[in-house]
Each structure stands twice: as structure tokens, then as C-alpha cells.
Design an enzyme around this catalytic site. Structure first.
Site, PDB file in Angstrom:
ATOM      1  N   ASP A 163      -6.969  -1.702  -4.300  1.00  0.00           N
ATOM      2  CA  ASP A 163      -7.987  -1.382  -3.293  1.00  0.00           C
ATOM      3  C   ASP A 163      -9.067  -0.468  -3.874  1.00  0.00           C
ATOM      4  O   ASP A 163     -10.255  -0.641  -3.598  1.00  0.00           O
ATOM      5  CB  ASP A 163      -7.352  -0.702  -2.077  1.00  0.00           C
ATOM      6  CG  ASP A 163      -6.385  -1.599  -1.336  1.00  0.00           C
ATOM      7  OD1 ASP A 163      -6.494  -2.838  -1.456  1.00  0.00           O
ATOM      8  OD2 ASP A 163      -5.509  -1.058  -0.639  1.00  0.00           O
TER       9      ASP A 163
ATOM     10  N   ASP B  84       0.859  -1.185   0.000  1.00  0.00           N
ATOM     11  CA  ASP B  84       0.000   0.000   0.000  1.00  0.00           C
ATOM     12  C   ASP B  84       0.894   1.234   0.000  1.00  0.00           C
ATOM     13  O   ASP B  84       1.914   1.259   0.705  1.00  0.00           O
ATOM     14  CB  ASP B  84      -0.909   0.017   1.226  1.00  0.00           C
ATOM     15  CG  ASP B  84      -2.006  -1.026   1.168  1.00  0.00           C
ATOM     16  OD1 ASP B  84      -2.369  -1.441   0.049  1.00  0.00           O
ATOM     17  OD2 ASP B  84      -2.504  -1.428   2.234  1.00  0.00           O
TER      18      ASP B  84
END
Length: 156
Positions: free
Chosen positions: A136, A117
Site C-alpha cells: 500500500d 494489512d
């Protein structure tokens, strides 16, 4: 189903290319953070061993493999759903986004043991401590799209 495949393919490719660029080319894994448009858009390296917002986070191999298996089950269920109750074009695109994003995060778990991330957005004086990635975003939009356009069955 061609729409699902191509949407998933391009989503997966965009996700993996963005992760490769940020993690390896920009070397965010060592730098930790890069301010792009502060405070709105920043790159902040985060290795997520759990699901969204670090839920179910644990550094065990069992958790990693359970989450990989769960992603494959969800991808299979989405494919089955859109095959049995074929939605319109928007629903097929939503399914492709969800599947491509899920498979992008699966590859991260295989390669790194965690999901890479790196996007961090802050606005309006509210500091956001969480990071996310292209996969995501695709999963979120895909799930929302399936709720809106997920099949021919309409609530009465």
C-alpha cells in the site's frame, strides 16, 4: 524499462517478505496485535477484501477476482504509459513501485482471499483504526510519483 522491472521486483519481494514474517513467523494472524512502539507503531492484523480503507469490501469470490483483474489492468496501463511516454528515472521508479505493490496485493488475494494489512500508525492523539502494508505504501508513493514525474508531456 529495466528500472521499472527491478524496482517492481524488489518492492514485491519486500512486501511479500514482510507479510510472511508478520503473518506467519510472528503469528499475527492468531495473535491479532503486537505493540511495537506504542502508540506510534503497532501491528494489527486486518484482512482487507476490498481496496483502500476497506472500500468495495465484500467477501464474495466475484469481488476478489474483479479486484485481481483490475490490478492486472492497472499494471498493464502503467507499463503502456511509461513505454509510450517514457518518463525520467524517477517516473520509472514510481511506476515500478506501483506495479510491485499492486502485484504484492494480488498474490495476497490468491493465497489468502484478502490482502494482509498489518501496519497501524497513530500520532498526536488521533487514533487510526486502519491498517496497511508495504504494498500500500509503494502504491501510494508510486501513484504520487507518477503524477509528479510521469512522462515528458508537461502542462502549459
Amino acid at each position: 524499462m529495466t528500472t521499472v522491472f527491478w524496482t517492481g521486483f524488489w518492492t514485491f519481494l519486500l512486501d511479500q517478505a514482510s507479510k510472511y514474517y508478520v503473518v506467519h513467523y510472528l503469528d499475527l494472524r492468531l495473535r491479532g496485535e503486537i505493540d511495537v512502539l506504542p502508540p506510534f507503531l503497532n501491528l494489527r492484523m486486518a484482512w482487507n477484501t476490498g481496496i483502500n480503507f476497506g472500500l468495495m469490501s465484500g467477501n464474495s469470490d466475484l469481488a476478489r477476482w474483479v479486484l485481481i483483474g483490475l490490478a492486472f489492468v492497472i499494471c498493464g496501463a502503467v507499463l503502456y504509459w511509461v513505454h509510450k511516454d517514457r518518463p525520467g528515472r524517477m517516473g520509472l521508479i514510481a511506476a515500478g513501485l506501483m506495479i510491485g505493490g499492486a502485484l504484492g496485493n494480488v498474490v495476497d488475494r490468491f493465497l489468502y482471499g484478502a490482502v494482509a494489512d498489518f501496519l497501524n500508525m497513530t500520532c498526536c492523539g488521533i487514533s487510526n483504526p486502519y491498517a496497511f502494508n508495504v504494498a500500500d505504501i509503494a502504491i501510494f508513493i508510486g501513484a504520487f510519483g507518477l503524477v509528479l514525474w510521469g512522462g515528458s508531456q508537461k502542462a502549459t
